[in-house]
Motif scaffolding. Structure first.
Motif, PDB file in Angstrom:
ATOM      1  N   ASN A   1      28.760  54.017  24.205  1.00  0.00           N
ATOM      2  CA  ASN A   1      28.013  53.307  23.170  1.00  0.00           C
ATOM      3  C   ASN A   1      26.551  53.746  23.159  1.00  0.00           C
ATOM      4  O   ASN A   1      25.934  53.847  22.102  1.00  0.00           O
TER       5      ASN A   1
ATOM      6  N   CYS B   1      24.427  55.090  20.036  1.00  0.00           N
ATOM      7  CA  CYS B   1      23.130  54.530  19.613  1.00  0.00           C
ATOM      8  C   CYS B   1      22.125  55.643  19.322  1.00  0.00           C
ATOM      9  O   CYS B   1      21.330  55.546  18.390  1.00  0.00           O
TER      10      CYS B   1
ATOM     11  N   MET C   1      23.526  47.656  15.119  1.00  0.00           N
ATOM     12  CA  MET C   1      24.778  47.037  15.563  1.00  0.00           C
ATOM     13  C   MET C   1      25.241  47.650  16.877  1.00  0.00           C
ATOM     14  O   MET C   1      25.718  46.960  17.774  1.00  0.00           O
ATOM     15  N   ALA C   2      25.090  48.963  17.007  1.00  0.00           N
ATOM     16  CA  ALA C   2      25.472  49.633  18.248  1.00  0.00           C
ATOM     17  C   ALA C   2      24.585  49.164  19.406  1.00  0.00           C
ATOM     18  O   ALA C   2      25.061  49.002  20.527  1.00  0.00           O
ATOM     19  N   TRP C   3      23.292  48.950  19.139  1.00  0.00           N
ATOM     20  CA  TRP C   3      22.394  48.457  20.188  1.00  0.00           C
ATOM     21  C   TRP C   3      22.784  47.043  20.603  1.00  0.00           C
ATOM     22  O   TRP C   3      22.690  46.688  21.784  1.00  0.00           O
ATOM     23  N   ALA C   4      23.227  46.226  19.669  1.00  0.00           N
ATOM     24  CA  ALA C   4      23.682  44.872  20.007  1.00  0.00           C
ATOM     25  C   ALA C   4      24.896  44.945  20.933  1.00  0.00           C
ATOM     26  O   ALA C   4      24.993  44.187  21.911  1.00  0.00           O
ATOM     27  N   THR C   5      25.803  45.872  20.652  1.00  0.00           N
ATOM     28  CA  THR C   5      26.959  46.065  21.524  1.00  0.00           C
ATOM     29  C   THR C   5      26.518  46.544  22.898  1.00  0.00           C
ATOM     30  O   THR C   5      27.037  46.104  23.930  1.00  0.00           O
ATOM     31  N   CYS C   6      25.542  47.425  22.925  1.00  0.00           N
ATOM     32  CA  CYS C   6      25.005  47.944  24.187  1.00  0.00           C
ATOM     33  C   CYS C   6      24.461  46.797  25.043  1.00  0.00           C
ATOM     34  O   CYS C   6      24.719  46.738  26.256  1.00  0.00           O
ATOM     35  N   GLN C   7      23.757  45.882  24.427  1.00  0.00           N
ATOM     36  CA  GLN C   7      23.206  44.747  25.161  1.00  0.00           C
ATOM     37  C   GLN C   7      24.311  43.831  25.678  1.00  0.00           C
ATOM     38  O   GLN C   7      24.242  43.328  26.802  1.00  0.00           O
ATOM     39  N   SER C   8      25.352  43.618  24.876  1.00  0.00           N
ATOM     40  CA  SER C   8      26.477  42.792  25.315  1.00  0.00           C
ATOM     41  C   SER C   8      27.190  43.426  26.506  1.00  0.00           C
ATOM     42  O   SER C   8      27.563  42.737  27.460  1.00  0.00           O
ATOM     43  N   LEU C   9      27.370  44.740  26.463  1.00  0.00           N
ATOM     44  CA  LEU C   9      28.000  45.445  27.581  1.00  0.00           C
ATOM     45  C   LEU C   9      27.140  45.357  28.836  1.00  0.00           C
ATOM     46  O   LEU C   9      27.654  45.211  29.954  1.00  0.00           O
TER      47      LEU C   9
ATOM     48  N   CYS D   1      27.697  42.032  30.434  1.00  0.00           N
ATOM     49  CA  CYS D   1      28.981  42.029  31.152  1.00  0.00           C
ATOM     50  C   CYS D   1      28.865  42.756  32.484  1.00  0.00           C
ATOM     51  O   CYS D   1      29.385  42.285  33.500  1.00  0.00           O
TER      52      CYS D   1
END
Length: 96
Positions: A59, A63, A73-81, A84
């Motif tokens: 991801n 980005c 949106m990809a950065w938001a996924t990066c932050q969620s990962l 985790c």
């Protein structure tokens, strides 16, 4: 009211996984993969950490290649990962 038999200490309980299917392609066919029942939770967390690290790195590269607003949106996924990964690290450090 007092319990007649106290709950066992949490440290003596063996934490394991439950049998779980995945990889069904949204119902197009039966599931292809499964999580084995009674795998040790620490082993499962180590495998999960490796999978999340792979997703995070992939991801991250995405980005860098995308332009706005899709990159946001990809950065938001990066932050969620990353969240985790931190939770798993905290759990694994707690196990030891």
């Amino acid at each position: 009211m007092k319990k007649l038999v106290p709950d066992p200490p949490l440290s003596n309980l063996r934490r394991t996984t439950a049998h779980t299917h995945f990889g069904a392609c949204q119902g197009a066919h039966p599931p292809l993969f499964t999580v084995c029942e009674e795998a040790d939770i620490e082993d499962a967390l180590v495998h999960l950490s490796a999978a999340l690290t792979s997703a995070f790195e992939t991801n991250w590269q995405l980005c860098e290649m995308l332009s706005r607003p899709t990159a946001d949106m990809a950065w938001a996924t990066c932050q969620s990962l990353e969240i985790c990964q931190a939770l798993i690290k905290a759990l694994l450090n707690r196990q030891g």
